[in-house]
Design a protein around this motif. Structure first.
Motif, PDB file in Angstrom:
ATOM      1  N   TYR A 274       3.362   3.462  -6.771  1.00 53.89           N
ATOM      2  CA  TYR A 274       3.123   2.071  -6.396  1.00 53.89           C
ATOM      3  C   TYR A 274       2.475   2.021  -5.016  1.00 53.89           C
ATOM      4  O   TYR A 274       2.960   2.648  -4.070  1.00 53.89           O
ATOM      5  CB  TYR A 274       4.437   1.289  -6.359  1.00 53.89           C
ATOM      6  CG  TYR A 274       4.940   0.838  -7.709  1.00 53.89           C
ATOM      7  CD1 TYR A 274       4.817  -0.492  -8.110  1.00 53.89           C
ATOM      8  CD2 TYR A 274       5.537   1.745  -8.582  1.00 53.89           C
ATOM      9  CE1 TYR A 274       5.289  -0.909  -9.349  1.00 53.89           C
ATOM     10  CE2 TYR A 274       6.008   1.340  -9.825  1.00 53.89           C
ATOM     11  CZ  TYR A 274       5.881   0.010 -10.199  1.00 53.89           C
ATOM     12  OH  TYR A 274       6.338  -0.397 -11.427  1.00 53.89           O
ATOM     13  N   ILE A 275       1.390   1.244  -4.901  1.00 56.12           N
ATOM     14  CA  ILE A 275       0.709   1.022  -3.627  1.00 56.12           C
ATOM     15  C   ILE A 275       0.416  -0.475  -3.504  1.00 56.12           C
ATOM     16  O   ILE A 275       0.389  -1.189  -4.509  1.00 56.12           O
ATOM     17  CB  ILE A 275      -0.616   1.829  -3.537  1.00 56.12           C
ATOM     18  CG1 ILE A 275      -1.495   1.545  -4.767  1.00 56.12           C
ATOM     19  CG2 ILE A 275      -0.341   3.313  -3.400  1.00 56.12           C
ATOM     20  CD1 ILE A 275      -2.839   2.239  -4.744  1.00 56.12           C
ATOM     21  N   THR A 276       0.181  -0.952  -2.279  1.00 52.76           N
ATOM     22  CA  THR A 276      -0.116  -2.374  -2.116  1.00 52.76           C
ATOM     23  C   THR A 276      -1.564  -2.696  -2.477  1.00 52.76           C
ATOM     24  O   THR A 276      -1.846  -3.737  -3.067  1.00 52.76           O
ATOM     25  CB  THR A 276       0.157  -2.837  -0.666  1.00 52.76           C
ATOM     26  OG1 THR A 276      -0.551  -1.985   0.238  1.00 52.76           O
ATOM     27  CG2 THR A 276       1.646  -2.811  -0.354  1.00 52.76           C
TER      28      THR A 276
ATOM     29  N   LYS B  95      -0.421  14.483   4.721  1.00 49.99           N
ATOM     30  CA  LYS B  95       0.846  15.031   4.231  1.00 49.99           C
ATOM     31  C   LYS B  95       1.426  14.199   3.103  1.00 49.99           C
ATOM     32  O   LYS B  95       1.933  14.730   2.114  1.00 49.99           O
ATOM     33  CB  LYS B  95       1.852  15.142   5.382  1.00 49.99           C
ATOM     34  CG  LYS B  95       1.543  16.271   6.342  1.00 49.99           C
ATOM     35  CD  LYS B  95       2.613  16.379   7.418  1.00 49.99           C
ATOM     36  CE  LYS B  95       2.277  17.510   8.381  1.00 49.99           C
ATOM     37  NZ  LYS B  95       3.281  17.625   9.464  1.00 49.99           N
ATOM     38  N   GLY B  96       1.388  12.887   3.280  1.00 48.40           N
ATOM     39  CA  GLY B  96       1.947  12.008   2.255  1.00 48.40           C
ATOM     40  C   GLY B  96       1.193  12.102   0.941  1.00 48.40           C
ATOM     41  O   GLY B  96       1.797  12.167  -0.135  1.00 48.40           O
TER      42      GLY B  96
ATOM     43  N   ILE C  78       7.035   7.566   0.305  1.00 52.05           N
ATOM     44  CA  ILE C  78       6.060   8.438   0.956  1.00 52.05           C
ATOM     45  C   ILE C  78       5.206   7.599   1.904  1.00 52.05           C
ATOM     46  O   ILE C  78       4.716   6.529   1.525  1.00 52.05           O
ATOM     47  CB  ILE C  78       5.145   9.131  -0.077  1.00 52.05           C
ATOM     48  CG1 ILE C  78       5.950   9.714  -1.247  1.00 52.05           C
ATOM     49  CG2 ILE C  78       4.289  10.197   0.594  1.00 52.05           C
ATOM     50  CD1 ILE C  78       6.831  10.861  -0.916  1.00 52.05           C
ATOM     51  N   LYS C  79       5.028   8.098   3.146  1.00 55.68           N
ATOM     52  CA  LYS C  79       4.255   7.360   4.153  1.00 55.68           C
ATOM     53  C   LYS C  79       3.218   8.272   4.794  1.00 55.68           C
ATOM     54  O   LYS C  79       3.431   9.478   4.907  1.00 55.68           O
ATOM     55  CB  LYS C  79       5.174   6.841   5.259  1.00 55.68           C
ATOM     56  CG  LYS C  79       6.325   5.967   4.786  1.00 55.68           C
ATOM     57  CD  LYS C  79       7.250   5.661   5.948  1.00 55.68           C
ATOM     58  CE  LYS C  79       8.520   4.982   5.493  1.00 55.68           C
ATOM     59  NZ  LYS C  79       9.467   4.790   6.599  1.00 55.68           N
TER      60      LYS C  79
ATOM     61  N   GLY D 260       2.868   4.117   1.272  1.00 54.71           N
ATOM     62  CA  GLY D 260       2.275   3.240   2.277  1.00 54.71           C
ATOM     63  C   GLY D 260       1.457   4.050   3.260  1.00 54.71           C
ATOM     64  O   GLY D 260       1.780   5.204   3.546  1.00 54.71           O
ATOM     65  N   ARG D 261       0.392   3.446   3.781  1.00 53.91           N
ATOM     66  CA  ARG D 261      -0.455   4.134   4.752  1.00 53.91           C
ATOM     67  C   ARG D 261      -1.043   3.152   5.750  1.00 53.91           C
ATOM     68  O   ARG D 261      -1.432   2.043   5.380  1.00 53.91           O
ATOM     69  CB  ARG D 261      -1.616   4.865   4.040  1.00 53.91           C
ATOM     70  CG  ARG D 261      -2.495   5.650   5.019  1.00 53.91           C
ATOM     71  CD  ARG D 261      -3.770   6.138   4.349  1.00 53.91           C
ATOM     72  NE  ARG D 261      -4.652   5.044   3.951  1.00 53.91           N
ATOM     73  CZ  ARG D 261      -5.436   4.354   4.779  1.00 53.91           C
ATOM     74  NH1 ARG D 261      -5.454   4.624   6.069  1.00 53.91           N
ATOM     75  NH2 ARG D 261      -6.200   3.378   4.324  1.00 53.91           N
TER      76      ARG D 261
END
Length: 198
Positions: free
Chosen positions: A124-126, A106-107, A94-95, A62-63
């Motif tokens: 997996y990402i949105t 960093k993520g 991971i964020k 997620g970001r």
């Protein structure tokens, strides 16, 4: 000729402690080669082991662009958790709180490290722009070449607000303004201020 590694080097490659490697040896999970009193690990066998370990491990990523969007970040992660829970033995969360065009997040670097070490089989990402604002297909191809699938799940309500896109545009303009070493910099700064006000 086999490439043999000391226990410390092997632990760094596998991302575990030396004591974990010793425990795995007792359990028969990963046997080293004995050279006198010292342990040595066959590099190729470590790569095989990593491949086995990644069979049922994935990462969720997620970001958001700024700290005031932490609630949005947690919603992304929670949504992704629901997509993968019960399907995999290990899930890396991971964020990033950074612009989608920023290098050295960093993520993102952690995702690359996990992929290179063959610790995950998928990310997996949105939405694609969570991974990167530009060049998504290059990142997708890069991860695929490492044997890692990038899965973009339609997050619907997870879609970012327009202000995040504006922040990325401001960062791009600021970057170009700096590269111009002052040429027309005042005009560019004025445009950035106008964009911020909008």
């Amino acid at each position: 000729m086999k490439k043999l590694l000391r226990i410390r080097e092997a632990s760094q490659i596998l991302g575990v402690s030396v004591s974990t490697l010793r425990r795995w040896e007792k359990e028969g999970k990963l046997k080293p080669i004995r050279v006198g009193k010292e342990r040595r690990y066959d590099y190729d066998k470590l790569m095989e082991f990593l491949g086995q370990a990644s069979d049922n491990a994935v990462a969720i990523y997620g970001r958001v662009s700024s700290a005031d969007q932490k609630k949005d970040l947690e919603r992304q992660i929670e949504f992704l958790r629901k997509q993968v829970e019960g399907k995999y033995e290990k899930i890396y969360e991971i964020k990033d709180i950074a612009s989608g065009i920023k290098e050295g997040r960093k993520g993102l670097l952690k995702l690359i490290e996990l992929a290179k070490l063959k610790k995950i089989k998928a990310i997996y990402i949105t939405y694609p722009d969570r991974l990167t604002r530009f060049g998504y297909q290059y990142f997708e191809e890069f991860f695929n070449a490492l044997g890692v699938e990038v899965i973009s799940v339609d997050g619907k309500d997870m879609k970012e607000p327009e202000k995040e896109l504006v922040k990325d545009l401001i960062e791009i303009l600021t970057s170009f303004a700096g590269r111009l070493y002052g040429l027309r910099a005042n005009k560019i700064k004025k445009a950035i201020e106008e964009l911020k006000n909008e």
